[in-house]
Design an enzyme around this catalytic site. Structure first.
Site, PDB file in Angstrom:
ATOM      1  N   TYR A  55      10.799  15.434  -9.000  1.00 54.31           N
ATOM      2  CA  TYR A  55       9.222  14.545  -9.058  1.00 54.31           C
ATOM      3  C   TYR A  55       9.385  13.479  -9.797  1.00 54.31           C
ATOM      4  CZ  TYR A  55       5.439  16.797  -6.639  1.00 54.31           C
ATOM      5  OH  TYR A  55       4.816  17.292  -5.657  1.00 54.31           O
ATOM      6  N   GLU A  57       6.612  10.552  -9.851  1.00 50.43           N
ATOM      7  CA  GLU A  57       5.376   9.814  -9.327  1.00 50.43           C
ATOM      8  C   GLU A  57       5.543   8.737 -10.539  1.00 50.43           C
ATOM      9  OE1 GLU A  57       1.747  12.291  -9.280  1.00 50.43           O
ATOM     10  OE2 GLU A  57       2.658  13.674  -8.055  1.00 50.43           O
ATOM     11  N   ASP A 201       4.666  -5.791  11.035  1.00 49.76           N
ATOM     12  CA  ASP A 201       5.321  -4.657  11.088  1.00 49.76           C
ATOM     13  C   ASP A 201       6.698  -4.755  12.074  1.00 49.76           C
ATOM     14  OD1 ASP A 201       6.314  -1.924  11.845  1.00 49.76           O
ATOM     15  OD2 ASP A 201       4.247  -0.959  12.387  1.00 49.76           O
ATOM     16  N   THR A 227       9.997   0.760   9.058  1.00 46.05           N
ATOM     17  CA  THR A 227      10.920   1.696   8.853  1.00 46.05           C
ATOM     18  C   THR A 227      12.254   1.782   8.410  1.00 46.05           C
ATOM     19  OG1 THR A 227      11.260   1.963  11.110  1.00 46.05           O
ATOM     20  CG2 THR A 227       9.308   3.343  10.495  1.00 46.05           C
ATOM     21  N   LYS A 230      15.595   2.864  12.046  1.00 50.32           N
ATOM     22  CA  LYS A 230      15.727   2.402  13.569  1.00 50.32           C
ATOM     23  C   LYS A 230      16.991   1.497  13.601  1.00 50.32           C
ATOM     24  CE  LYS A 230      10.922   3.202  14.725  1.00 50.32           C
ATOM     25  NZ  LYS A 230       9.770   3.129  13.644  1.00 50.32           N
ATOM     26  N   ARG A 236      15.261   8.304   7.529  1.00 49.74           N
ATOM     27  CA  ARG A 236      13.799   8.360   7.851  1.00 49.74           C
ATOM     28  C   ARG A 236      12.837   7.894   6.809  1.00 49.74           C
ATOM     29  NH1 ARG A 236      13.830   9.925  12.693  1.00 49.74           N
ATOM     30  NH2 ARG A 236      11.677   9.517  13.041  1.00 49.74           N
TER      31      ARG A 236
HETATM   32  N1  DSN Z   1       7.728   6.317  17.306  1.00 45.36           N
HETATM   33  C1  DSN Z   1       8.284   5.075  16.903  1.00 45.36           C
HETATM   34  C2  DSN Z   1       9.039   4.592  18.269  1.00 45.36           C
HETATM   35  O1  DSN Z   1       9.658   5.495  18.753  1.00 45.36           O
HETATM   36  O2  DSN Z   1       9.066   3.354  18.612  1.00 45.36           O
HETATM   37  C3  DSN Z   1       7.613   4.237  16.297  1.00 45.36           C
HETATM   38  O3  DSN Z   1       6.998   4.585  15.171  1.00 45.36           O
END
Ligand code: DSN
Length: 434
Positions: A55, A57, A201, A227, A230, A236
């Site tokens: 933990y 925080e 974003d 994120t 990707k 993730r």
């Molecule tokens: N769900 C994701 C995507 O496949 O683009 C975006 O968060």
């Protein structure tokens, strides 16, 4: 302790069977979901480390728990590397996901009921950009811009007109299904004109930004979210970026504003991934992702399907399959039967429904990580076209599935090298699949 010992298999065979089956699926198939990728074994190891027990925080040097000296080191590494990667003054690496990062920015930048201008989900936006069932759409008054009907490019005349009419407090740029480079400077210009803040974003194309082959929003945006899993090829998770003057407020907005304890194992995975993305070979990887997407798009377009905006200059494409007499739902299903994984997707001005839209979305980040190049993209395009043209031909599906798995075998996925025991256990797959 034997590091190769399989504790999950021994303690919980039901969970192990599913993990092993998923590993086989990833190994034998072609992952073409544009938002997915394969992390390196180093990232996987960091995410599976003892840091999951801790933990923490608060932030490095200011925690609500003792024993944080080592996780402090990890979070500082992640922050410093992310700052270097994107040329940022401040990065918060704690958001558990892109959605959490977006929520944190909304919490600090706007008030409930405020007007926000964002990209329409039906034209390629994201559900956290004001979809009516998402907290963003429930808490704030979202207005949406879209793409032009004639060329499917973001309609900046509409963005400017809506901004002047509605005077949003915040403009959101970025997309989940937009195959072209996003012109952040144009958004910044419009935001300045109406005194709105700008949030970008960049979740989908963050890896391309890191590699310097997509315009970087950090210099022109008030906030940038992403994120990490990707095109960036990390674990993730999410990050949120801002200028130094907003650092304290953004940090407060992540914790305690929208989250409790950070996932330190995930932050360790982010640190490892950021270091990987800083290396010269990541730039080469990202260039190949785009080359592969262009090659795949060109081969598909010459085979009878329509591409939204006519092609791609990033990692993904939106394919209108209706010229072949089918919809996106069937296209996704038949490709799945061949071991090609993708998702059905609305196309702009779609007359069909979200659960059976006109298109599919295809991406090249994961295949490129496996080492595939433009020759493989040509072959895959021909397989996609032939099964979509004859979706009921089960013999053709079987042949294509074999072609897919033969190709996959030549380009091993990183995860398949981690747990060879699972990869070899064909019986496991039968157990799970019945
Ligand atoms: N769900 C994701 C995507 O496949 O683009 C975006 O968060």
């Amino acid at each position: 302790m034997n590091s190769t010992h399989n504790f999950v298999q021994q303690e919980d065979p039901a969970v192990w069977d599913a993990i092993a089956a998923e590993q086989i699926r990833q190994r034998d198939g072609l992952e073409m979901i544009a938002s997915e990728n394969f992390t390196s074994p180093a990232v996987m190891q960091a995410v599976g480390s003892v840091l999951t027990n801790k933990y923490a925080e608060g932030y490095p040097g200011h925690r609500y728990y003792g024993g944080c000296e080592f996780v402090d080191a990890v979070e500082n590494l992640a922050r410093d590397r992310a700052k270097k990667l994107f040329g940022a003054e401040h990065v918060n690496v704690q958001p558990h996901s892109g959605s959490q990062a977006n929520s944190a920015v909304y919490l600090m930048a706007i008030q409930p009921g405020d007007t926000v201008l964002a990209f329409d989900l039906a034209h390629g936006g994201h559900l956290t950009h004001g979809m009516k069932l998402n907290s963003s759409g429930i808490l704030y008054r979202f207005i949406h811009y879209g793409v032009r009907r004639d060329n499917n490019l973001i309609d900046f005349d509409q963005v400017a007109a809506l901004a002047r009419e509605h005077k949003p407090k915040l403009i959101v740029a970025g997309a989940s299904a937009y195959p072209r480079e996003i012109q952040h400077a144009r958004f910044a210009e419009i935001a300045r004109e109406v005194s709105a803040k700008l949030m970008v974003d960049m979740a989908h194309y963050a890896g391309l930004v890191a590699a310097g082959i997509h315009d970087n929003p950090v210099p022109v945006a008030d906030f940038v979210t992403s994120t990490t899993h990707k095109t960036l090829r990390g674990p993730r998770g999410g990050i949120a970026i801002c200028r130094a003057e907003n650092a304290k407020a953004l940090d407060r907005s992540v914790f305690p504003g929208t989250q409790g304890g950070p996932l330190m194992h995930s932050i360790a995975g982010k640190a490892v991934a950021f270091a990987e993305a800083l290396r010269p070979d990541f730039k080469i990887y990202a260039e190949k992702v785009v080359d592969n997407a262009r090659a795949l798009a060109a081969a598909l377009a010459s085979g009878g399907v329509k591409l939204v905006s006519g092609g791609t200059d990033n990692h993904l494409m939106l394919v209108d399959v209706t010229p072949l007499g089918i919809g996106g739902k069937l296209a996704e299903e038949v490709l799945d039967r061949c071991g090609i994984t993708c998702n059905k997707n609305m196309i702009p001005y779609d007359e069909r429904k979200p659960m059976d839209p006109s298109g599919i979305r295809l991406g090249t980040p994961a295949l490129t990580t496996r080492g595939m190049g433009t020759d493989e993209m040509q072959r895959i395009a021909q397989w996609i076209l032939r099964v979509l043209k004859s979706p009921a031909d089960t013999a053709l599906v079987a042949v294509t599935k074999q072609d897919v798995s033969d190709l996959a075998e030549q380009f091993p996925a990183p995860a398949a090298q981690l747990e060879p025991q699972a990869s070899r256990d064909a019986r496991t797959l039968q157990t799970v699949m019945g």
